[in-house]
Design a protein around this motif. Structure first.
Motif, short mmCIF file in Angstrom:
data_model
loop_
_atom_site.label_atom_id
_atom_site.label_comp_id
_atom_site.label_asym_id
_atom_site.label_seq_id
_atom_site.Cartn_x
_atom_site.Cartn_y
_atom_site.Cartn_z
N VAL A 14 -3.48 1.12 12.15
CA VAL A 14 -3.75 -0.08 11.38
C VAL A 14 -4.10 -1.21 12.33
O VAL A 14 -3.31 -1.54 13.23
N THR A 60 2.01 6.38 15.08
CA THR A 60 1.66 5.34 14.12
C THR A 60 1.42 4.08 14.95
O THR A 60 2.28 3.69 15.74
N ALA A 86 2.32 4.93 0.61
CA ALA A 86 2.24 5.99 1.61
C ALA A 86 1.90 7.30 0.92
O ALA A 86 2.05 7.44 -0.29
N ASP A 91 -12.35 5.88 6.53
CA ASP A 91 -12.11 7.32 6.39
C ASP A 91 -13.15 8.08 7.20
O ASP A 91 -14.14 8.58 6.67
N THR A 107 -10.43 0.37 4.34
CA THR A 107 -10.10 1.72 4.78
C THR A 107 -11.29 2.35 5.50
O THR A 107 -12.44 2.21 5.06
N ILE A 128 3.13 0.78 5.92
CA ILE A 128 2.41 1.52 6.96
C ILE A 128 2.95 2.94 6.97
O ILE A 128 4.15 3.16 7.17
N THR A 162 0.84 -1.19 0.00
CA THR A 162 0.00 0.00 0.00
C THR A 162 0.88 1.24 0.00
O THR A 162 1.82 1.35 0.78
N SER A 204 -9.57 2.32 13.84
CA SER A 204 -8.63 2.24 12.73
C SER A 204 -8.85 3.28 11.65
O SER A 204 -9.96 3.72 11.38
N THR A 205 -7.75 3.60 10.98
CA THR A 205 -7.83 4.26 9.69
C THR A 205 -7.80 3.20 8.58
O THR A 205 -8.29 3.44 7.48
N ARG A 206 -7.23 2.04 8.89
CA ARG A 206 -7.18 0.93 7.93
C ARG A 206 -7.17 -0.38 8.69
O ARG A 206 -6.51 -0.50 9.71
N GLU A 258 -0.85 6.46 10.64
CA GLU A 258 -1.91 5.47 10.44
C GLU A 258 -2.21 4.73 11.73
O GLU A 258 -1.32 4.51 12.56
#
Length: 277
Positions: free
Chosen positions: A50, A204, A13, A239, A237, A44, A11, A219-221, A48
């Motif tokens: 995660v 993070t 950044a 958001d 994701t 990552i 993924t 989470s953001t992801r 984030e």
């Protein structure tokens, strides 16, 4: 609706940001022949949150320990801030790990438990005491510095464990299902406090959980994993504005996201059962 993303490449950044962690086809094969995780590529980005979720035995904790450098990959590479692990620990590149159990020293009070990593690092006592006070205040235990672990509730003991991680001023916080043994009220409260701290300190965070609700809230992801062998099955994701609170938990958006993530988790569980051991 298919929420899965292509898994062939890491993924990306955000443009210009140096990734905090990059796994480049990293896997783990244990000495007994058990494959903890198949080759995984994952990036990552700074800031984030995660979460790793999946059926039991899918390699969530193994993946987290690879990121923590508690395990070394059998094949592939892992980079931290685009470098090797020997650079971790410098300013802006600090890592802390919170285990499932608080693992506090029962003979030492709260302040001494929190001060332990600073003592091991040789931090001067005056500076260490000040940093312990700040960390305890951040987890709302400023008035319990002299208490012994046996005098604390399970939630308080986990707060002490988090304070012990925060006292090192980490940039990357790794947490292996830290709230799984707590009652729902304590867990929700700690989730809110953790999210506020993570947002305030621009941490993070990589967080292992079995709870869909917790993953959606924090989470953001979300990385959904499948087993046999442990692998990334899907990415989801989230958001939503940060930090989040009870209003988000009670919203229709939260309910929809929980249903969608539950669907992915179910699909990952089916995929795990369909692969021969």
């Amino acid at each position: 609706m298919d929420l899965r993303l292509p898994l062939a490449s890491p993924t990306a950044a955000p443009a210009g940001a140096v990734p905090v962690v990059e796994l480049l086809s990293a896997d783990k094969l244990f000495a007994d022949g058990n494959r903890g995780v198949a080759p995984i590529s994952l990036t990552i980005a700074p800031g984030e949150f995660v979460s790793l979720i999946g059926p039991s035995g899918c390699g969530k904790s193994t993946l987290l320990k690879l990121i923590a450098h508690l395990y070394e990959p059998s094949e592939g590479r892992i980079l931290w801030w685009r470098g090797a692990f020997d650079k971790v620990g410098r300013a802006g590149r600090r890592l802390a790990f919170v285990f499932q159990e608080p693992t506090l020293m029962p003979w030492a009070n709260v302040a001494t438990n929190v001060r332990l990593p600073l003592d091991l690092a040789g931090v001067p006592r005056g500076e260490a005491v000040a940093r312990v006070g700040t960390a305890l205040a951040q987890v709302e235990l400023g008035d319990r510095a002299g208490a012994m672990p046996r005098q604390l509730s399970g939630g308080m003991r986990m707060r002490v464990s988090i304070a012990r991680a925060l006292v090192t001023d980490p940039d990357l916080l790794l947490m292996d299902e830290p709230f799984g043994a707590l009652d729902e009220f304590s867990r929700n409260r700690l989730d809110e406090d953790l999210l506020a701290l993570s947002h305030e300190r621009r941490l993070t965070t990589v967080f292992v959980t079995h709870s869909v609700y917790e993953a959606v809230f924090l989470s953001t992801r979300v990385i959904v994993m499948a087993a046999q062998p442990g692998r990334i099955f899907a990415e989801y994701t989230i958001d939503e504005p940060q930090p989040r609170g009870e209003s988000f938990r009670l919203s229709d958006r939260f309910a929809v996201r929980c249903r969608e993530l539950s669907g992915l988790l179910h699909a990952a569980s089916v995929a795990s059962r369909s692969v021969p051991a």
